[in-house]
Design an enzyme around this catalytic site. Structure first.
Site, short mmCIF file in Angstrom:
data_model
loop_
_atom_site.label_atom_id
_atom_site.label_comp_id
_atom_site.label_asym_id
_atom_site.label_seq_id
_atom_site.Cartn_x
_atom_site.Cartn_y
_atom_site.Cartn_z
N ASP A 131 44.77 67.16 21.73
CA ASP A 131 43.88 65.79 21.40
C ASP A 131 43.68 65.38 19.75
O ASP A 131 43.93 66.36 19.18
CB ASP A 131 42.42 66.30 21.54
CG ASP A 131 42.04 66.94 22.73
OD1 ASP A 131 42.99 67.05 23.81
OD2 ASP A 131 40.83 67.36 23.13
N GLN A 147 44.29 68.77 17.78
CA GLN A 147 44.40 70.39 18.27
C GLN A 147 45.80 70.73 18.20
O GLN A 147 46.72 70.10 18.51
CB GLN A 147 43.77 70.19 19.89
CG GLN A 147 42.41 69.86 20.07
CD GLN A 147 41.49 70.81 19.67
OE1 GLN A 147 41.28 71.65 20.26
NE2 GLN A 147 41.07 70.74 18.34
N TRP A 155 49.64 76.22 24.27
CA TRP A 155 48.12 76.06 24.05
C TRP A 155 47.76 77.40 23.62
O TRP A 155 47.69 78.48 24.35
CB TRP A 155 47.35 75.39 25.20
CG TRP A 155 45.94 75.17 24.64
CD1 TRP A 155 45.32 73.99 24.27
CD2 TRP A 155 44.80 76.08 24.59
NE1 TRP A 155 43.93 74.00 24.14
CE2 TRP A 155 43.71 75.26 24.47
CE3 TRP A 155 44.71 77.20 25.22
CZ2 TRP A 155 42.38 75.77 24.18
CZ3 TRP A 155 43.24 77.83 25.17
CH2 TRP A 155 42.27 77.06 24.51
N SER A 188 37.81 70.30 19.89
CA SER A 188 38.01 68.94 19.52
C SER A 188 36.81 68.19 18.80
O SER A 188 35.75 68.97 19.13
CB SER A 188 38.51 67.89 20.62
OG SER A 188 39.65 68.17 20.83
N ASP A 258 33.10 68.70 22.23
CA ASP A 258 33.92 67.62 21.43
C ASP A 258 32.81 66.39 20.87
O ASP A 258 32.95 65.35 21.41
CB ASP A 258 34.62 67.03 22.59
CG ASP A 258 35.52 67.85 23.18
OD1 ASP A 258 36.01 68.85 22.75
OD2 ASP A 258 36.07 67.40 24.60
N GLU A 302 34.68 65.93 29.03
CA GLU A 302 35.32 65.83 27.77
C GLU A 302 35.46 64.64 26.89
O GLU A 302 35.49 63.53 27.46
CB GLU A 302 36.82 66.54 27.99
CG GLU A 302 36.76 67.66 28.81
CD GLU A 302 38.43 68.37 28.94
OE1 GLU A 302 38.63 69.49 28.77
OE2 GLU A 302 39.28 67.46 29.11
C1 FRU Z 1 40.64 68.22 25.96
C2 FRU Z 1 40.30 69.40 25.79
C3 FRU Z 1 38.81 69.47 25.01
C4 FRU Z 1 38.55 70.46 24.08
C5 FRU Z 1 40.11 70.70 23.57
C6 FRU Z 1 40.67 72.22 23.10
O1 FRU Z 1 41.98 68.25 26.36
O2 FRU Z 1 39.89 70.33 26.62
O3 FRU Z 1 37.59 69.18 25.73
O4 FRU Z 1 37.98 70.35 22.86
O5 FRU Z 1 40.92 70.16 24.57
O6 FRU Z 1 41.88 72.23 23.11
#
Ligand code: FRU
Length: 550
Positions: A131, A147, A155, A188, A258, A302
């Site tokens: 994000d 992110q 990830w 985020s 978020d 989200e």
């Molecule tokens: C959306 C998400 C957000 C979270 C982030 C974690 O892609 O799941 O809700 O903050 O990615 O990386």
């Protein structure tokens, strides 16, 4: 001693020794260079690495360190220059021997020229991105936080990466802005400029840039704030990173995240849209630290956004838009405390886009609502992964179906493209012929209008991949429902942005857009290919594209 007991004891000691994880190894270095280069391999498991400075833990993350690297990642050590740092690793210590500091990252010479590197989209030098976060304009710079896992192409270790641009097109990547801490990893959020110093973080003539983010840990997701007095370069976490909102119990859910903060001018207060369990909540605050719950709109998941836009540019007719991570949105009204939807839930963009966010603090004279979306575009075999889609301008317009959101690439993107050829009124085979010389381009823009007459479906492929697949019978465009403004129209216009690993398509002046990974069928030799019974290619324009990397 009984010999059986002795054997049993010896066995226990041996087993314990075998079962012990390799003792944590460490090296100590004095930081004299900018980067610490770290070799990684996905054949290794993730294990914790810790930086300790003066007996205090400065950073902790997991990494697949390896003496036989598949690729290299790096840590920007600018903040620790001159200090002595102990680097401890809990995994296979062999990789530690290869770690080295340098003023160049390993791979610097091929940086931005790698085989799949997006040439006019932002991507990170090394590691994973998702994000966009903290989109804010301040003193001539567009900030793009995101992110980020700096240590692997997948990830993990969620941190806020940081890049800045003067034109939304050319980006400079800066050191990581927010690192994971004892409260959690950095999920985020958003950023604002606190011009009135409501938070007290600012100094005379120096308003604070304030970020609101989610700290995620196995137990809960809490909202925290941090501030910067040097244009986002270095950050201080408010109250040592302790939460300003912790709402797990209220929602009986871990999913509270978020924070999307903005200044609500009419009420002179801050607003935070926060995703909680099954929708977006509204919180308000006078100082960015103390937040009060006001309302909740169910039906979103989200990454909230909430903003006001004029309809067809009419400043006397404005509507509010609320959307979530999938870019589905509702239009309605907002009084600073509650959002009231006035219709259905719609979409204006689909495909690889996710978790898009719009900019805060765009100067009033500009007044645009600028969005950047995460492009879930895998960068196969590269030491970096995913990218950001082109920044777009969002507008609200009256359509046959009611008021709807439109998006087109920002005008700054025009600098990237130069017209090469233009034709009108071609048959599909003529058009295919004209495009033969462009097959090999790694990046290109094509505008086209096709007209159907005998065909129920028609489209435009690149090496068998459907950039346009329009089914007039089922009213579907690349799998999603699409009905042109004039429902009797047999025409479709597309503005297609092709980069090394991605394709973005804007239909009928931004009524609808979609994006995808560029995946040529290796067995296909057609290159560009219009298809559909007797279609007419009414317009066809080819533009060359420049790279944003020097
Ligand atoms: C959306 C998400 C957000 C979270 C982030 C974690 O892609 O799941 O809700 O903050 O990615 O990386």
């Amino acid at each position: 001693m009984n010999k059986y007991l002795l054997t049993a004891m010896l066995l226990t000691v041996t087993l314990l020794t075998i079962m012990q994880p390799a003792a944590a190894a460490d090296i100590t270095i004095k930081v004299t260079k900018r980067y610490l280069n770290l070799p990684v391999s996905h054949k290794q498991e993730r294990k914790a690495m810790t930086y300790t400075i003066g007996g205090k833990e400065a950073q902790r993350f997991v990494i697949r360190l390896s003496a036989e690297p598949e690729y290299w990642v790096f840590s920007d050590l600018s903040a620790y220059k001159g200090k002595t740092i102990k680097i401890s690793y809990e995994g296979d210590a062999a990789g530690l021997g290869k770690v080295y500091q340098d003023d160049k990252i390993n791979g610097q010479d091929s940086l931005y020229h790698e085989q799949k590197r997006p040439q006019y989209h932002f991507s990170t030098r090394r590691g994973w991105i998702n994000d966009p976060n903290g989109l804010v304009f301040y003193e001539g710079e567009y900030h793009l936080f995101y992110q980020h896992n700096p240590f692997e192409r997948d990830w993990e270790n969620m941190s806020w990466g940081h890049a800045v641009s003067k034109d939304l097109i050319h980006w400079e990547e800066l050191p990581v802005a927010l690192h994971p801490d004892k409260i959690g990893t950095m999920f985020s959020g958003s950023a604002v400029i606190d011009y009135d110093n409501t938070s007290g973080f600012g100094k005379p003539g120096k308003p604070a840039m304030v970020a609101a983010y989610t700290a995620d840990n196995p137990d809960r997701q809490v909202q925290c704030i941090a501030y910067s007095l040097d244009k986002g370069r270095t950050w201080t976490k408010y109250n040592d990173g302790k939460p300003v909102i912790d709402s797990k119990e209220k929602w009986n859910s871990k999913d509270t995240r978020d924070p999307r903060v903005f200044w609500y001018k009419p009420g002179k207060h801050w607003v935070m849209a926060l995703n909680e369990r099954d929708g977006h909540s509204i919180y308000i605050s006078d100082n960015l630290k103390d937040w009060k719950f006001e309302s909740h709109t169910t039906g979103f998941w989200e990454c909230p956004d909430l903003f006001e836009l004029p309809v067809d540019g009419d400043q006397n007719n404005k509507k509010w838009v609320m959307y979530g991570a999938s870019n589905t949105y509702m239009i309605g009204s907002f009084d600073g405390k509650a959002f009231k939807p006035e219709g259905g839930k719609y979409y204006f963009s689909s495909g690889s886009i996710y978790a898009a966010q719009t900019y805060n603090n765009i100067p009033e004279a500009d007044g645009r609502r600028i969005q950047i979306g995460w492009g879930r575009i895998p960068q196969q075999g590269m030491p970096f992964n995913n990218m950001m889609l082109l920044p777009t301008e969002l507008t609200l317009r009256k359509t046959k179906d009611g008021i709807r959101l439109f998006s087109v690439p920002v005008k700054e993107a025009e600098q990237l493209f130069s017209p090469v050829q233009k034709w009108t009124n071609l048959s599909s085979s003529e058009a295919n012929q004209k495009l033969k010389e462009f097959y090999k381009a790694d990046k290109l823009r094509i505008k086209t209008t096709i007209k159907l007459s005998h065909a129920t479906d028609a489209g435009f492929n690149l090496f068998a991949q459907r950039m346009i697949g329009y089914d007039m019978n089922f009213n579907q465009l690349n799998g999603m429902f699409y009905s042109p403004q004039d429902p009797t129209s047999m025409e479709l216009t597309a503005d297609i942005f092709i980069d090394r690993s991605s394709i973005e398509v804007f239909i009928d002046g931004g009524t609808y857009s979609y994006s995808m990974e560029r995946r040529p069928d290796p067995g296909n030799t057609e290159g560009f290919h219009f298809w559909g019974n007797n279609i007419e290619v009414k317009n066809l324009e080819v533009f060359s594209a420049k790279s944003i990397w020097r």
